[in-house]
Design a protein around this motif. Structure first.
Motif, PDB file in Angstrom:
ATOM      1  N   GLU A  35     -52.769  14.162  12.960  1.00  0.00           N
ATOM      2  CA  GLU A  35     -51.607  14.114  12.067  1.00  0.00           C
ATOM      3  C   GLU A  35     -51.740  15.145  10.944  1.00  0.00           C
ATOM      4  O   GLU A  35     -50.757  15.773  10.553  1.00  0.00           O
ATOM      5  N   ARG A  36     -52.945  15.320  10.442  1.00  0.00           N
ATOM      6  CA  ARG A  36     -53.167  16.345   9.411  1.00  0.00           C
ATOM      7  C   ARG A  36     -52.883  17.725   9.984  1.00  0.00           C
ATOM      8  O   ARG A  36     -52.258  18.562   9.338  1.00  0.00           O
ATOM      9  N   GLY A  37     -53.356  17.964  11.211  1.00  0.00           N
ATOM     10  CA  GLY A  37     -53.158  19.261  11.860  1.00  0.00           C
ATOM     11  C   GLY A  37     -51.695  19.564  12.129  1.00  0.00           C
ATOM     12  O   GLY A  37     -51.280  20.723  12.093  1.00  0.00           O
ATOM     13  N   ARG A  38     -50.933  18.534  12.385  1.00  0.00           N
ATOM     14  CA  ARG A  38     -49.493  18.703  12.624  1.00  0.00           C
ATOM     15  C   ARG A  38     -48.702  18.840  11.332  1.00  0.00           C
ATOM     16  O   ARG A  38     -47.491  19.022  11.371  1.00  0.00           O
ATOM     17  N   ALA A  90     -66.820   3.469   6.994  1.00  0.00           N
ATOM     18  CA  ALA A  90     -66.702   4.058   5.650  1.00  0.00           C
ATOM     19  C   ALA A  90     -66.327   5.537   5.725  1.00  0.00           C
ATOM     20  O   ALA A  90     -65.513   6.019   4.934  1.00  0.00           O
ATOM     21  N   ALA A  91     -66.892   6.258   6.689  1.00  0.00           N
ATOM     22  CA  ALA A  91     -66.575   7.682   6.840  1.00  0.00           C
ATOM     23  C   ALA A  91     -65.102   7.880   7.203  1.00  0.00           C
ATOM     24  O   ALA A  91     -64.443   8.790   6.675  1.00  0.00           O
ATOM     25  N   VAL A  92     -64.577   7.029   8.067  1.00  0.00           N
ATOM     26  CA  VAL A  92     -63.150   7.125   8.410  1.00  0.00           C
ATOM     27  C   VAL A  92     -62.316   6.752   7.184  1.00  0.00           C
ATOM     28  O   VAL A  92     -61.250   7.332   6.958  1.00  0.00           O
ATOM     29  N   GLY A  93     -62.795   5.829   6.375  1.00  0.00           N
ATOM     30  CA  GLY A  93     -62.106   5.498   5.125  1.00  0.00           C
ATOM     31  C   GLY A  93     -62.011   6.703   4.198  1.00  0.00           C
ATOM     32  O   GLY A  93     -60.973   6.940   3.560  1.00  0.00           O
ATOM     33  N   GLU A  94     -63.082   7.478   4.133  1.00  0.00           N
ATOM     34  CA  GLU A  94     -63.058   8.701   3.313  1.00  0.00           C
ATOM     35  C   GLU A  94     -62.096   9.727   3.893  1.00  0.00           C
ATOM     36  O   GLU A  94     -61.368  10.396   3.160  1.00  0.00           O
ATOM     37  N   GLN A  95     -62.083   9.849   5.212  1.00  0.00           N
ATOM     38  CA  GLN A  95     -61.149  10.754   5.880  1.00  0.00           C
ATOM     39  C   GLN A  95     -59.706  10.334   5.595  1.00  0.00           C
ATOM     40  O   GLN A  95     -58.845  11.170   5.320  1.00  0.00           O
ATOM     41  N   LEU A  96     -59.459   9.045   5.619  1.00  0.00           N
ATOM     42  CA  LEU A  96     -58.121   8.531   5.338  1.00  0.00           C
ATOM     43  C   LEU A  96     -57.736   8.781   3.883  1.00  0.00           C
ATOM     44  O   LEU A  96     -56.587   9.103   3.592  1.00  0.00           O
ATOM     45  N   ALA A  97     -58.689   8.658   2.970  1.00  0.00           N
ATOM     46  CA  ALA A  97     -58.403   8.923   1.555  1.00  0.00           C
ATOM     47  C   ALA A  97     -57.969  10.374   1.358  1.00  0.00           C
ATOM     48  O   ALA A  97     -57.030  10.650   0.591  1.00  0.00           O
ATOM     49  N   ALA A  98     -58.617  11.301   2.051  1.00  0.00           N
ATOM     50  CA  ALA A  98     -58.226  12.711   1.958  1.00  0.00           C
ATOM     51  C   ALA A  98     -56.827  12.920   2.542  1.00  0.00           C
ATOM     52  O   ALA A  98     -56.005  13.665   1.979  1.00  0.00           O
ATOM     53  N   GLU A 103     -54.493  10.635   2.678  1.00  0.00           N
ATOM     54  CA  GLU A 103     -53.565  10.025   1.733  1.00  0.00           C
ATOM     55  C   GLU A 103     -53.286  10.963   0.559  1.00  0.00           C
ATOM     56  O   GLU A 103     -52.144  11.081   0.110  1.00  0.00           O
ATOM     57  N   GLU A 104     -54.317  11.621   0.091  1.00  0.00           N
ATOM     58  CA  GLU A 104     -54.137  12.578  -1.007  1.00  0.00           C
ATOM     59  C   GLU A 104     -53.166  13.681  -0.595  1.00  0.00           C
ATOM     60  O   GLU A 104     -52.277  14.066  -1.360  1.00  0.00           O
ATOM     61  N   GLU A 105     -53.318  14.185   0.622  1.00  0.00           N
ATOM     62  CA  GLU A 105     -52.392  15.201   1.128  1.00  0.00           C
ATOM     63  C   GLU A 105     -50.965  14.653   1.176  1.00  0.00           C
ATOM     64  O   GLU A 105     -50.015  15.347   0.809  1.00  0.00           O
ATOM     65  N   ALA A 106     -50.819  13.430   1.642  1.00  0.00           N
ATOM     66  CA  ALA A 106     -49.489  12.823   1.741  1.00  0.00           C
ATOM     67  C   ALA A 106     -48.876  12.633   0.359  1.00  0.00           C
ATOM     68  O   ALA A 106     -47.688  12.898   0.164  1.00  0.00           O
ATOM     69  N   LEU A 107     -49.685  12.168  -0.581  1.00  0.00           N
ATOM     70  CA  LEU A 107     -49.181  11.983  -1.946  1.00  0.00           C
ATOM     71  C   LEU A 107     -48.711  13.306  -2.532  1.00  0.00           C
ATOM     72  O   LEU A 107     -47.642  13.381  -3.145  1.00  0.00           O
TER      73      LEU A 107
END
Length: 187
Positions: free
Chosen positions: A102-105, A149-157, A159-163
């Motif tokens: 999704e980030r890549g798209r 936890a690592a996937v949680g960090e990936q999701l936080a990044a 989310e930051e992009e989405a925000l």
């Protein structure tokens, strides 16, 4: 426990409950669980239900004076939990790949973040269920918790992009790190 043929749904209930408690089977209808207050309370309730529905069962406490035998049984419990932790590790990359895709798209949107948050919450729930029956700290638990936890960090990044993608021009927003909160006795 012994149930009649007409008690198939109760048999399934008993099996599911014993599995959810993390039992290790010695043979058909004979399983082991550690003698811990919460576990024993759940087994007593289960036996009450079985007896109330006309079945039979017993709760027996055993002592394993041979430390090698006790260690073998702890290893059986740990092996069962490690299998469950391995399944988490097997399925988790799909969520990580989805976030990356999704980030890549360029689809960093709140809706995509929300969907991934729901998926991550399911992994946290699943991990919590395994941890509750991980009586002897199976080695696979640490790797599974670290991977989630690592996937949680990936999701936080993500989310930051989405925000930032959805923020008004000139007003970037910051994501809050994804952490599983623990409830205490106070709240």
């Amino acid at each position: 426990m012994s149930l009649t043929a007409g008690q198939a749904s109760l048999r399934v209930h008993v099996w599911r409950k014993l599995r959810s408690l993390g039992s290790v089977y010695l043979q058909s209808s004979v399983c082991l669980l550690p003698d811990r207050p919460d576990t024993m309370r759940a087994v007593r309730r289960l036996l009450d239900r079985v007896h109330g529905d006309g079945g039979s069962g017993r709760l027996l406490r055993i002592n394993l004076p041979d430390e090698d035998e006790a260690q073998d049984i702890r290893e059986e419990f740990n092996s069962a939990r490690d299998g469950e932790y391995a399944e988490v590790l097997e399925r988790l990359p799909t969520l990580a790949q989805e976030i990356t895709m999704e980030r890549g798209r360029g689809r960093a949107t709140y809706a995509e973040v929300e969907e991934s948050e729901a998926d991550l919450a399911r992994f946290h729930t699943w991990l919590g269920k395994i941890a509750r029956r991980d009586y002897f700290a199976a080695p696979g638990g640490e790797a599974a918790r670290a991977a989630v936890a690592a996937v949680g960090e990936q999701l936080a990044a993500f989310e930051e992009e989405a925000l930032n993608a959805e923020a008004p021009p000139g007003r970037p927003l910051r994501a809050v790190p994804h952490q599983r909160t623990r409830r205490t006795a106070d709240g």
